[in-house]
Design a protein around this motif. Structure first.
Motif, short mmCIF file in Angstrom:
data_model
loop_
_atom_site.label_atom_id
_atom_site.label_comp_id
_atom_site.label_asym_id
_atom_site.label_seq_id
_atom_site.Cartn_x
_atom_site.Cartn_y
_atom_site.Cartn_z
N UNK A 1 0.81 -1.21 0.00
CA UNK A 1 0.00 0.00 0.00
C UNK A 1 0.85 1.26 0.00
N UNK A 2 1.89 1.28 0.83
CA UNK A 2 2.79 2.45 0.89
C UNK A 2 3.53 2.64 -0.43
N UNK A 3 4.01 1.54 -1.01
CA UNK A 3 4.74 1.63 -2.28
C UNK A 3 3.82 2.18 -3.37
N UNK B 1 -4.58 9.17 -1.89
CA UNK B 1 -5.00 8.76 -0.55
C UNK B 1 -6.42 8.19 -0.56
N UNK B 2 -7.32 8.81 -1.34
CA UNK B 2 -8.69 8.29 -1.45
C UNK B 2 -8.69 6.90 -2.06
N UNK B 3 -7.88 6.72 -3.08
CA UNK B 3 -7.84 5.42 -3.76
C UNK B 3 -7.33 4.34 -2.81
N UNK B 4 -6.28 4.66 -2.06
CA UNK B 4 -5.73 3.67 -1.15
C UNK B 4 -6.75 3.31 -0.07
N UNK B 5 -7.40 4.31 0.52
CA UNK B 5 -8.36 4.03 1.59
C UNK B 5 -9.52 3.19 1.05
N UNK B 6 -10.00 3.51 -0.13
CA UNK B 6 -11.13 2.76 -0.71
C UNK B 6 -10.72 1.34 -1.06
N UNK B 7 -9.58 1.18 -1.73
CA UNK B 7 -9.15 -0.15 -2.15
C UNK B 7 -8.89 -1.04 -0.94
N UNK B 8 -8.12 -0.55 0.01
CA UNK B 8 -7.76 -1.39 1.15
C UNK B 8 -8.94 -1.70 2.05
N UNK B 9 -9.84 -0.74 2.23
CA UNK B 9 -10.98 -1.00 3.12
C UNK B 9 -12.13 -1.68 2.40
N UNK B 10 -12.62 -1.08 1.31
CA UNK B 10 -13.83 -1.58 0.67
C UNK B 10 -13.59 -2.86 -0.13
N UNK B 11 -12.38 -3.02 -0.68
CA UNK B 11 -12.12 -4.20 -1.51
C UNK B 11 -11.41 -5.31 -0.76
N UNK B 12 -10.64 -4.96 0.27
CA UNK B 12 -9.87 -5.98 0.97
C UNK B 12 -10.14 -6.04 2.47
N UNK B 13 -11.03 -5.19 2.95
CA UNK B 13 -11.50 -5.31 4.32
C UNK B 13 -10.51 -4.91 5.40
#
Length: 291
Positions: A63-65, A122-134
């Motif tokens: 995610x950081x990378x 930042x929006x993309x990371x928060x959405x992907x990690x939370x909504x797609x990967x929980x």
């Protein structure tokens, strides 16, 4: 087995998941591979014995990378990412290897990836990690240098953008394929009225030919897309069309003399085609596994 070999085996077990995260973050298969490789290099330099949850640690690193890579894009002032289709993941309808299955989970279609690329990093990371990967916001917050509450707001803003812009595909793949087949039949006949009947009134067509067409062309509305009937007819009658899954959704791979000339992805919503995404950039087609 040597400790380094054992660590490599454990890492390989996480690779499909990590590449799926990176692909959703970056929309590029090559960059996703780079992000996963960077995660391996960081793991190899770390004291792996101190890592309690290797999967979580690796997901955070990827995610950081990816966040850094997205911010670097913005910093280089590259052309808007909407002007370039994300890389499609192409597979046969009757088979997909485990890595493709991980990439295609949740049918992350090209239409959705285009919307994701319009978000801030930042929006993309928060959405992907939370909504797609929980992932919980407590784990996402340090990656974006925010509090958990602020990270939650990032994901909420992204979710609103996605819901308002990306059509949700119908759940029945067989029914979707029938609509795509109807499109192909209408295209072969150059039938404007038949095309109009299967297109959503707000359909969006995106065609990315790379340098051959100076980037991506966008056509909106059913009448305007059906107005391309002559172009569709020429494609359907001069090229061989092969059914395929494009990012988990029904699509077509078009070839001439066995060489791919385009990949077409269709988003079918409420029984009509809501989005058509066409990649015909020869350089990018050459990179894809279209065997």
């Amino acid at each position: 087995m040597k400790p380094d070999d054992f660590l490599a085996v454990r890492f390989e077990g996480h690779r499909p998941h990590l590449k799926a995260v990176a692909y959703r973050m970056l929309g590029s298969l090559a960059e996703a591979e780079d992000a996963v490789q960077e995660a391996w290099l960081r793991l190899a330099r770390s004291d792996a014995g101190d890592i309690d949850n290797l999967g979580g640690w690796l997901t955070t690193v990827v995610g950081r990378v990816c966040l850094d890579m997205l911010r670097a894009r913005k910093g280089r002032r590259e052309e808007p990412l909407e002007a370039r289709l994300p890389d499609p993941v192409v597979s046969r309808e009757d088979a997909a290897d485990p890595e493709q299955q991980a990439l295609l989970a949740d049918s992350v279609g090209l239409a959705l990836l285009v919307v994701l690329e319009s978000l801030t990093p930042a929006e993309r990371l928060a959405f992907v990690l939370h909504d797609m990967f929980g992932l919980p916001f407590e784990q996402i917050a340090p990656i974006v240098d925010r509090t958990p509450s602020a990270a939650k707001k990032l994901a909420s803003r992204a979710r609103q953008r996605v819901r308002g812009s990306a059509p949700s595909p119908d759940p029945d793949l067989t029914a979707q394929r029938r609509v795509v087949d109807a499109f192909l039949a209408a295209a072969r006949g150059g039938d404007f009225d038949a095309l109009l009947a299967i297109l959503d009134p707000d359909v969006v067509l995106r065609a990315d030919g790379g340098m051959l067409t100076n980037g991506m062309k966008i056509i909106r509305s059913a009448a305007a897309v059906a107005g391309q009937a002559a172009t569709f007819q020429r494609m359907a009658t001069t090229a061989a069309t092969h059914p395929a899954l494009i990012n988990g959704l029904p699509g077509l791979v078009n070839t001439i003399d066995g060489q791919p000339i385009s990949v077409m992805s269709f988003t079918v919503a409420d029984g009509r085609i809501a989005a058509i995404d066409i990649l015909s950039d020869p350089d990018r087609l050459a990179y894809l596994d279209l065997t």
